[in-house]
Motif scaffolding. Structure first.
Motif, PDB file in Angstrom:
ATOM      1  N   GLU A  99       0.806  -1.230   0.000  1.00  0.00           N
ATOM      2  CA  GLU A  99       0.000   0.000   0.000  1.00  0.00           C
ATOM      3  C   GLU A  99       0.837   1.278   0.000  1.00  0.00           C
ATOM      4  O   GLU A  99       0.286   2.363  -0.102  1.00  0.00           O
ATOM      5  N   HIS A 100       2.149   1.164   0.169  1.00  0.00           N
ATOM      6  CA  HIS A 100       2.955   2.380   0.164  1.00  0.00           C
ATOM      7  C   HIS A 100       4.131   2.315  -0.795  1.00  0.00           C
ATOM      8  O   HIS A 100       4.242   3.128  -1.714  1.00  0.00           O
ATOM      9  N   LEU A 101       4.985   1.295  -0.609  1.00  0.00           N
ATOM     10  CA  LEU A 101       6.170   1.241  -1.476  1.00  0.00           C
ATOM     11  C   LEU A 101       5.775   0.944  -2.935  1.00  0.00           C
ATOM     12  O   LEU A 101       6.374   1.506  -3.869  1.00  0.00           O
ATOM     13  N   SER A 102       4.779   0.110  -3.143  1.00  0.00           N
ATOM     14  CA  SER A 102       4.373  -0.197  -4.531  1.00  0.00           C
ATOM     15  C   SER A 102       3.774   1.030  -5.234  1.00  0.00           C
ATOM     16  O   SER A 102       4.139   1.313  -6.382  1.00  0.00           O
ATOM     17  N   PRO A 103       2.865   1.783  -4.603  1.00  0.00           N
ATOM     18  CA  PRO A 103       2.421   3.027  -5.257  1.00  0.00           C
ATOM     19  C   PRO A 103       3.570   3.998  -5.537  1.00  0.00           C
ATOM     20  O   PRO A 103       3.565   4.698  -6.549  1.00  0.00           O
TER      21      PRO A 103
END
Ligand SMILES: N[C@@H](CCC(=O)N[C@@H](CS)C(=O)NCC(=O)O)C(=O)O
Length: 232
Positions: A99-103
């Motif tokens: 939810e954070h590093l991928s975006p």
């Protein structure tokens, strides 16, 4: 039989989508039989995104739902060695990656000029002339809109890299000297971690975020370890 519906391989990684790579890594970690159906257009997927799986005629979409459903239905032992704190850590690592590093990775591939300059010809260069001019801008516009709604695209690239450094440092500290995020044995969080970290450290796209991730030797070594164990 499980059919995994996902994008094709690209950029020196088995899948350029961290979520598709997460699910396929999970299937391999669990030793499950599966076949792959390659799709290019996610619009007809049950939730409009890839990956999804077909399990006994049932379509199951979203990497987190897929992992949970398979774990419960097939009574998979992958996470059985974790205690309550270990399970909490697994959820926290998974959310950080998904939810954070991928975006952030999406931003540095699709919206930042350096990544876009490489991704656009690779993904859209083979389209016939009128589509080649129209489609990249439309897809990029859609991604900008979704990252603006999510909030990430409201920050500067410098601010985003500062967030990313915190994420990567946290992952490096959480891994410590262990071979896997699950400890001596891998757990479900390793599928998420590999999905995004391989897409940063092993991927042939040269982006500011990829270069930042490669500054963390333990994360690079982790990706090589996961690749050697589950992908060779
Ligand atoms: N929460 C989803 C996210 C999947 C996702 O964002 N997939 C992207 C590729 S990396 C996608 O299909 N995007 C197409 C779109 O948003 O139109 C999961 O964990 O599977």
């Amino acid at each position: 039989m499980i059919t995994l519906c996902q994008f094709p391989a690209a950029f020196n990684v088995p899948n350029p989508s961290p979520y598709c790579l997460k699910v396929e890594t999970f299937l391999r970690m669990c030793g499950l039989d599966y076949q792959v159906k390659t799709l290019f257009d996610p619009r007809k997927a049950p939730k409009g995104k890839l990956p999804f799986i077909k399990l006994d005629d049932e379509l199951i979409a979203d990497s987190a739902v897929i992992l949970r459903t398979l774990s419960e239905r097939l009574e998979l032992p992958l996470d059985r060695h974790l205690d309550a704190a270990g399970r909490g850590r697994m959820v926290a690592i998974t959310r950080l990656c998904d939810e954070h590093l991928s975006p952030l990775m999406v931003y540095f591939r699709w919206l930042d000029a350096e990544g876009w300059g490489q991704l656009k010809p690779a993904f859209f260069g083979q389209l016939p002339a009128p589509l080649r001019l129209l489609v990249p801008g439309l897809v990029q516009k859609k991604i900008r809109k979704s990252l603006l709604a999510q909030g990430i695209a409201r920050h500067s690239a410098v601010e985003l890299l500062a967030f990313a450094r915190e994420d990567l440092q946290a992952l490096s500290d959480l891994l410590g000297a262990a071979p896997f995020f699950g400890g001596v044995q891998p757990c479900s969080a390793d599928a998420s971690a590999y999905g995004i970290l391989a897409n940063l450290t092993l991927c042939s796209l040269d982006t500011p975020l990829g270069r930042l991730a490669r500054e963390f030797p333990s994360l690079v070594a982790y990706c090589e370890r996961m690749r050697d164990k589950f992908w060779t």
